[in-house]
Write a protein that holds these residues in place. Sequence first.
Motif, PDB file in Angstrom:
ATOM      1  N   GLN A 124       2.089   7.792   2.959  1.00  0.00           N
ATOM      2  CA  GLN A 124       1.950   6.906   1.799  1.00  0.00           C
ATOM      3  C   GLN A 124       2.626   5.574   2.118  1.00  0.00           C
ATOM      4  O   GLN A 124       3.787   5.548   2.544  1.00  0.00           O
ATOM      5  N   GLU A 177      -9.143   9.580 -10.717  1.00  0.00           N
ATOM      6  CA  GLU A 177      -8.129   9.891  -9.708  1.00  0.00           C
ATOM      7  C   GLU A 177      -7.361   8.623  -9.366  1.00  0.00           C
ATOM      8  O   GLU A 177      -7.950   7.567  -9.135  1.00  0.00           O
ATOM      9  N   ASN A 190      -1.577   5.676  -1.597  1.00  0.00           N
ATOM     10  CA  ASN A 190      -1.838   6.918  -0.873  1.00  0.00           C
ATOM     11  C   ASN A 190      -2.852   6.663   0.246  1.00  0.00           C
ATOM     12  O   ASN A 190      -4.008   6.350  -0.026  1.00  0.00           O
ATOM     13  N   ASN A 195      -1.466  10.831   3.171  1.00  0.00           N
ATOM     14  CA  ASN A 195      -0.472  11.821   2.769  1.00  0.00           C
ATOM     15  C   ASN A 195      -1.104  13.081   2.203  1.00  0.00           C
ATOM     16  O   ASN A 195      -2.237  13.076   1.707  1.00  0.00           O
ATOM     17  N   SER A 196      -0.340  14.164   2.250  1.00  0.00           N
ATOM     18  CA  SER A 196      -0.722  15.392   1.566  1.00  0.00           C
ATOM     19  C   SER A 196      -0.645  15.180   0.067  1.00  0.00           C
ATOM     20  O   SER A 196       0.200  14.430  -0.435  1.00  0.00           O
ATOM     21  N   LEU A 197      -1.520  15.857  -0.667  1.00  0.00           N
ATOM     22  CA  LEU A 197      -1.478  15.807  -2.131  1.00  0.00           C
ATOM     23  C   LEU A 197      -0.768  17.021  -2.721  1.00  0.00           C
ATOM     24  O   LEU A 197      -0.592  17.101  -3.943  1.00  0.00           O
ATOM     25  N   TYR A 213       2.125  16.766  -5.426  1.00  0.00           N
ATOM     26  CA  TYR A 213       1.778  16.386  -6.789  1.00  0.00           C
ATOM     27  C   TYR A 213       1.551  17.606  -7.684  1.00  0.00           C
ATOM     28  O   TYR A 213       1.582  17.486  -8.909  1.00  0.00           O
ATOM     29  N   VAL A 217      -5.065  12.784  -8.366  1.00  0.00           N
ATOM     30  CA  VAL A 217      -4.651  11.812  -7.353  1.00  0.00           C
ATOM     31  C   VAL A 217      -5.532  11.982  -6.130  1.00  0.00           C
ATOM     32  O   VAL A 217      -6.114  13.050  -5.901  1.00  0.00           O
ATOM     33  N   THR A 218      -5.634  10.934  -5.336  1.00  0.00           N
ATOM     34  CA  THR A 218      -6.421  11.003  -4.121  1.00  0.00           C
ATOM     35  C   THR A 218      -5.820  10.072  -3.086  1.00  0.00           C
ATOM     36  O   THR A 218      -4.806   9.402  -3.351  1.00  0.00           O
ATOM     37  N   THR A 219      -6.404  10.026  -1.900  1.00  0.00           N
ATOM     38  CA  THR A 219      -5.937   9.169  -0.819  1.00  0.00           C
ATOM     39  C   THR A 219      -7.109   8.410  -0.210  1.00  0.00           C
ATOM     40  O   THR A 219      -8.273   8.799  -0.364  1.00  0.00           O
ATOM     41  N   ARG A 223      -8.940  10.740   2.205  1.00  0.00           N
ATOM     42  CA  ARG A 223      -9.786  11.733   1.528  1.00  0.00           C
ATOM     43  C   ARG A 223     -11.094  11.106   1.060  1.00  0.00           C
ATOM     44  O   ARG A 223     -12.163  11.706   1.197  1.00  0.00           O
TER      45      ARG A 223
END
Length: 238
Positions: free
Chosen positions: A82, A144, A165, A168-170, A173, A186-188, A191
């Motif tokens: 992140q 998201e 983001n 990073n891993s979600l 959260y 949430v998202t990145t 993703r």
Amino acid sequence: MTIFDVSGLGSQHVPYDDGLVRQRATHADVVAGRTPDTVLLLEHAPVFTAGKRTSPDERPTDGTPVIDVDRGGKITWHGPGQLVGYPILRLAEPIDVVGYVRWLEGILIEVLVGLGVPGERVEGRSGVWLPGHGVTADGRPADEKIAAIGIRVAEGVTMHGFALNCSNSLDPYDKIVACGIRDAGVTTISRVLGRTVTPQDVAPLIQAALDRGLADASSSPVAAAHTTPATTATEVAA
């Protein structure tokens, strides 16, 4: 002139407390006129931080430590993958804190759209979102969040900032009610795009967008040199 300190990316994760000490020292220097406006870009070691409006039921229930901080907003997570940005900028008078947050959102949206991620604002919610990009447990569309913003303005100079983001891993959260919002996810960047995009990839794009935004006198929230600072402190949430 704005200094960009990009010294905490990749394997150089910055513990949150160390980053806060760096922020406060830089803030004091900018307030006193000892240093120009400065933007810190970094990745934190994994940590939950809680703004002043965080409710007890939004915190982890498994005993995971949480650092309480003096920014606006509620609880969120920071960690590897992140990109965290701390713009420490003297704002123009009269100070428009909400306008500054909208300006930061615009910078992030510009970078995301350039990467092919359709980031947007959502009415009534700070930060940057992908409306309808997710799905609820019962199959309904859900917004998201891809970037959070939580700031503090003291003596006319900003602190804290944004968390974008990237890769990073979600999973963290799942332990909290991120930003106090229960009906969204949430998202990145990675993703959304289906490929790995790291903070190191995004940091130069953010720096370039901030440079452009700060140079645009018609929209920049930053004060001209030697502007007398305000004396109040304000926190705004994301």
